[in-house]
Motif scaffolding. Structure first.
Motif, PDB file in Angstrom:
ATOM      1  N   LYS A 106       0.951  -1.372  -0.071  1.00 15.54           N
ATOM      2  CA  LYS A 106      -0.211   0.030  -0.231  1.00 15.54           C
ATOM      3  C   LYS A 106       0.891   1.202  -0.074  1.00 15.54           C
ATOM      4  CE  LYS A 106      -3.464   2.186   2.742  1.00 15.54           C
ATOM      5  NZ  LYS A 106      -4.514   2.019   4.053  1.00 15.54           N
ATOM      6  N   SER A 107       1.809   1.166   0.757  1.00 14.04           N
ATOM      7  CA  SER A 107       2.876   2.688   0.917  1.00 14.04           C
ATOM      8  C   SER A 107       3.347   2.833  -0.209  1.00 14.04           C
ATOM      9  CB  SER A 107       3.742   2.282   1.908  1.00 14.04           C
ATOM     10  OG  SER A 107       4.599   1.179   1.687  1.00 14.04           O
ATOM     11  N   ALA A 108       3.856   1.755  -1.137  1.00 15.93           N
ATOM     12  CA  ALA A 108       4.475   1.915  -2.421  1.00 15.93           C
ATOM     13  C   ALA A 108       3.486   2.466  -3.566  1.00 15.93           C
ATOM     14  CB  ALA A 108       5.183   0.740  -2.644  1.00 15.93           C
ATOM     15  N   PHE A 109       2.288   1.847  -3.470  1.00 13.17           N
ATOM     16  CA  PHE A 109       1.365   2.404  -4.580  1.00 13.17           C
ATOM     17  C   PHE A 109       1.037   3.840  -4.046  1.00 13.17           C
ATOM     18  CE2 PHE A 109      -3.008   2.784  -5.606  1.00 13.17           C
ATOM     19  CZ  PHE A 109      -3.291   1.918  -6.759  1.00 13.17           C
ATOM     20  N   LYS A 110       0.876   4.191  -2.831  1.00 13.72           N
ATOM     21  CA  LYS A 110       0.495   5.479  -2.455  1.00 13.72           C
ATOM     22  C   LYS A 110       1.728   6.478  -2.805  1.00 13.72           C
ATOM     23  CE  LYS A 110      -3.579   5.204  -0.507  1.00 13.72           C
ATOM     24  NZ  LYS A 110      -4.821   5.543  -0.717  1.00 13.72           N
TER      25      LYS A 110
END
Length: 229
Positions: free
Chosen positions: A111-115
């Motif tokens: 999720k952090s990388a996607f954001k």
């Protein structure tokens, strides 16, 4: 599995193949492989989103359950296909259960990388919007299919789409679909007996050949025509 093998599988998907090279590189750089055992759950309905996924090998079964406990299968996600972006974008929980149908390998972009991609790369918004548009079109197609086609038409359409997906992955002309009659019955919300009757009729018409737990497509064009709306 080597990164070049993963990239080759992912590149067979039209959406991934259309990404700018630097974004494709970013997904592979940030992604981590995750292996699920057969029938292992990836996430349940109402879970918080933890990542953006792509099936590398195996299959993911996407479904819901009725209040009586009956499973309603929406689809099986095949290798090369991405999923999980909707909950990452709107912050809402997962909409369905997701289980590994077989031993399944996933590429998980956290999720952090996607954001981070959303913050740093405007192109990523356009790419994800295009993927969402594909989802909407597929949903409309499913609504049309359910409302306009007979059970035989629905079954032929599903088999045709599965064949098309394998054709894109393997680039060969004769392929066997590995799926049970119980699973097909779940897909079109019918009984195994009804599905068996339809499959037997298709075999008599020499459109398919039935094997144990498998279906050999003999006449792709006829299958497509029977599944047309």
């Amino acid at each position: 599995m080597q990164s070049n093998e993963v990239r080759k599988i992912l590149s067979q998907n039209a959406w991934f193949a259309s990404l700018p090279e630097y974004l494709a590189d970013k997904l592979l750089e940030k992604g981590k492989l995750k292996v699920l055992h057969s029938q292992q759950i990836l996430h349940q309905k109402h879970d918080s989103a933890d990542g953006f996924y792509c099936v590398v090998s195996g299959r993911i079964r996407v479904s819901n359950f009725t209040v009586e406990g009956k499973e309603l299968v929406l689809t099986w996600i095949q290798p090369g296909n991405w999923f999980g972006e909707i909950s990452l974008l709107d912050g809402q929980p997962r909409t369905h259960d997701a289980h590994a149908e077989d031993i399944t390998t996933l590429l998980k972009v956290p999720k952090s990388a996607f954001k981070q991609l959303l913050k740093e790369h405007q192109d990523w918004y356009q790419c994800i919007t295009r993927l969402l548009c594909q989802r909407v079109r597929a949903t409309f197609s499913l609504i049309d299919e359910t409302g306009c086609l007979s059970l035989k038409g629905q079954l032929c359409r599903r088999l045709s789409l599965m064949y098309q997906g394998l054709e894109e992955q393997q680039n060969i002309k004769t392929m066997v679909l590995s799926i049970s009659q119980d699973a097909l019955a779940q897909l079109i919300h019918s009984s195994r007996q009804t599905v068996n009757k339809i499959l037997q009729s298709l075999q008599a018409e020499k459109i398919i050949d039935l094997r144990y737990g498998k279906i050999l497509v003999l006449n792709k064009r006829a299958l497509e025509e029977l599944g047309q709306i």
